[in-house]
Design a protein around this motif. Sequence first.
Motif, PDB file in Angstrom:
ATOM      1  N   MET A 185       0.983  -1.200  -0.166  1.00  0.00           N
ATOM      2  CA  MET A 185       0.061  -0.074   0.048  1.00  0.00           C
ATOM      3  C   MET A 185       0.728   1.316   0.214  1.00  0.00           C
ATOM      4  O   MET A 185       1.937   1.279   0.753  1.00  0.00           O
ATOM      5  CB  MET A 185      -0.920  -0.021   1.173  1.00  0.00           C
ATOM      6  CG  MET A 185      -2.157   0.976   1.369  1.00  0.00           C
ATOM      7  SD  MET A 185      -3.213   0.504   2.474  1.00  0.00           S
ATOM      8  CE  MET A 185      -3.584   2.161   2.844  1.00  0.00           C
ATOM      9  N   GLU A 186       0.484   2.185  -0.930  1.00  0.00           N
ATOM     10  CA  GLU A 186       1.308   3.490  -0.908  1.00  0.00           C
ATOM     11  C   GLU A 186       1.035   4.293   0.123  1.00  0.00           C
ATOM     12  O   GLU A 186       0.085   4.527   0.590  1.00  0.00           O
ATOM     13  CB  GLU A 186       0.985   4.155  -2.280  1.00  0.00           C
ATOM     14  CG  GLU A 186       2.282   5.017  -2.739  1.00  0.00           C
ATOM     15  CD  GLU A 186       1.877   5.484  -4.239  1.00  0.00           C
ATOM     16  OE1 GLU A 186       1.964   6.753  -4.352  1.00  0.00           O
ATOM     17  OE2 GLU A 186       1.776   4.690  -4.972  1.00  0.00           O
ATOM     18  N   GLN A 187       2.100   4.924   0.643  1.00  0.00           N
ATOM     19  CA  GLN A 187       2.070   5.943   1.910  1.00  0.00           C
ATOM     20  C   GLN A 187       1.685   7.119   1.032  1.00  0.00           C
ATOM     21  O   GLN A 187       2.370   7.675   0.341  1.00  0.00           O
ATOM     22  CB  GLN A 187       3.323   6.110   2.530  1.00  0.00           C
ATOM     23  CG  GLN A 187       3.777   4.904   3.226  1.00  0.00           C
ATOM     24  CD  GLN A 187       2.776   4.759   4.518  1.00  0.00           C
ATOM     25  OE1 GLN A 187       2.478   5.897   5.402  1.00  0.00           O
ATOM     26  NE2 GLN A 187       2.912   3.554   5.284  1.00  0.00           N
ATOM     27  N   PRO A 188       0.641   8.008   1.816  1.00  0.00           N
ATOM     28  CA  PRO A 188       0.350   9.347   1.439  1.00  0.00           C
ATOM     29  C   PRO A 188       1.589  10.346   1.559  1.00  0.00           C
ATOM     30  O   PRO A 188       2.361   9.926   2.594  1.00  0.00           O
ATOM     31  CB  PRO A 188      -0.541   9.797   2.104  1.00  0.00           C
ATOM     32  CG  PRO A 188      -0.729   8.997   3.295  1.00  0.00           C
ATOM     33  CD  PRO A 188      -0.307   7.631   3.033  1.00  0.00           C
ATOM     34  N   GLU A 189       1.869  11.363   0.681  1.00  0.00           N
ATOM     35  CA  GLU A 189       2.852  12.182   0.884  1.00  0.00           C
ATOM     36  C   GLU A 189       2.566  12.997   2.466  1.00  0.00           C
ATOM     37  O   GLU A 189       1.680  13.454   2.604  1.00  0.00           O
ATOM     38  CB  GLU A 189       2.784  13.342  -0.043  1.00  0.00           C
ATOM     39  CG  GLU A 189       4.002  14.288   0.042  1.00  0.00           C
ATOM     40  CD  GLU A 189       3.745  15.533  -1.152  1.00  0.00           C
ATOM     41  OE1 GLU A 189       4.418  16.305  -1.060  1.00  0.00           O
ATOM     42  OE2 GLU A 189       2.911  15.351  -2.038  1.00  0.00           O
ATOM     43  N   ARG A 190       3.807  13.136   2.992  1.00  0.00           N
ATOM     44  CA  ARG A 190       3.870  13.626   4.138  1.00  0.00           C
ATOM     45  C   ARG A 190       3.884  15.465   3.939  1.00  0.00           C
ATOM     46  O   ARG A 190       4.670  15.644   3.426  1.00  0.00           O
ATOM     47  CB  ARG A 190       4.974  13.211   5.222  1.00  0.00           C
ATOM     48  CG  ARG A 190       5.023  14.018   6.604  1.00  0.00           C
ATOM     49  CD  ARG A 190       6.392  13.492   7.454  1.00  0.00           C
ATOM     50  NE  ARG A 190       6.206  12.253   7.796  1.00  0.00           N
ATOM     51  CZ  ARG A 190       7.526  11.618   8.382  1.00  0.00           C
ATOM     52  NH1 ARG A 190       8.250  12.346   8.874  1.00  0.00           N
ATOM     53  NH2 ARG A 190       7.258  10.346   8.648  1.00  0.00           N
ATOM     54  N   THR A 191       2.779  15.887   5.064  1.00  0.00           N
ATOM     55  CA  THR A 191       2.741  17.129   4.839  1.00  0.00           C
ATOM     56  C   THR A 191       2.451  17.428   6.364  1.00  0.00           C
ATOM     57  O   THR A 191       2.228  16.695   7.363  1.00  0.00           O
ATOM     58  CB  THR A 191       1.439  17.521   4.219  1.00  0.00           C
ATOM     59  OG1 THR A 191       0.367  17.093   4.686  1.00  0.00           O
ATOM     60  CG2 THR A 191       1.335  17.355   2.568  1.00  0.00           C
ATOM     61  N   TYR A 192       2.736  18.792   6.808  1.00  0.00           N
ATOM     62  CA  TYR A 192       2.419  19.122   8.010  1.00  0.00           C
ATOM     63  C   TYR A 192       1.024  18.855   8.477  1.00  0.00           C
ATOM     64  O   TYR A 192       0.885  18.226   9.618  1.00  0.00           O
ATOM     65  CB  TYR A 192       2.827  20.758   8.144  1.00  0.00           C
ATOM     66  CG  TYR A 192       2.289  21.253   9.436  1.00  0.00           C
ATOM     67  CD1 TYR A 192       3.478  21.229  10.435  1.00  0.00           C
ATOM     68  CD2 TYR A 192       1.122  21.871   9.908  1.00  0.00           C
ATOM     69  CE1 TYR A 192       3.173  21.581  11.704  1.00  0.00           C
ATOM     70  CE2 TYR A 192       0.709  22.222  11.169  1.00  0.00           C
ATOM     71  CZ  TYR A 192       1.835  22.401  12.125  1.00  0.00           C
ATOM     72  OH  TYR A 192       1.887  22.798  13.349  1.00  0.00           O
ATOM     73  N   GLU A 193       0.127  18.850   7.655  1.00  0.00           N
ATOM     74  CA  GLU A 193      -1.359  18.491   8.009  1.00  0.00           C
ATOM     75  C   GLU A 193      -1.451  17.054   8.177  1.00  0.00           C
ATOM     76  O   GLU A 193      -2.230  16.835   9.237  1.00  0.00           O
ATOM     77  CB  GLU A 193      -2.441  19.250   6.887  1.00  0.00           C
ATOM     78  CG  GLU A 193      -2.404  20.567   6.833  1.00  0.00           C
ATOM     79  CD  GLU A 193      -1.137  21.442   6.122  1.00  0.00           C
ATOM     80  OE1 GLU A 193      -0.993  22.498   6.238  1.00  0.00           O
ATOM     81  OE2 GLU A 193      -0.486  20.650   5.471  1.00  0.00           O
ATOM     82  N   THR A 194      -0.741  16.316   7.371  1.00  0.00           N
ATOM     83  CA  THR A 194      -1.147  14.977   7.762  1.00  0.00           C
ATOM     84  C   THR A 194      -0.190  14.396   8.761  1.00  0.00           C
ATOM     85  O   THR A 194      -0.650  13.524   9.577  1.00  0.00           O
ATOM     86  CB  THR A 194      -0.577  13.898   6.352  1.00  0.00           C
ATOM     87  OG1 THR A 194       0.696  14.308   6.250  1.00  0.00           O
ATOM     88  CG2 THR A 194      -1.316  14.328   5.043  1.00  0.00           C
TER      89      THR A 194
END
Length: 78
Positions: free
Chosen positions: A1-10
């Motif tokens: 499963m692909e990880q979502p891009e890390r952002t400050y919000e995530t």
Amino acid sequence: MEQPERTYETATARLAAIIERLDSGQAGLRETLDLVREGRTLVEYCAGELDAVGRGLEELRLDDLVARLEAGEAATRP
């Protein structure tokens, strides 16, 4: 499963989920250790993001100040 891009919000959303899980008292010892480690990494990431934004704002203010000074200098030249 692909990880979502890390952002400050995530990252902050994941931190909230980690805190909720730890506060529930349902995490075992190993899970607690893993969650605390992940949380620490996320806190460090968020601190870095806030730092970067702060530096960017400082640069914008500096650029604005330089532009105003240059405009003022140009206005006083004969």
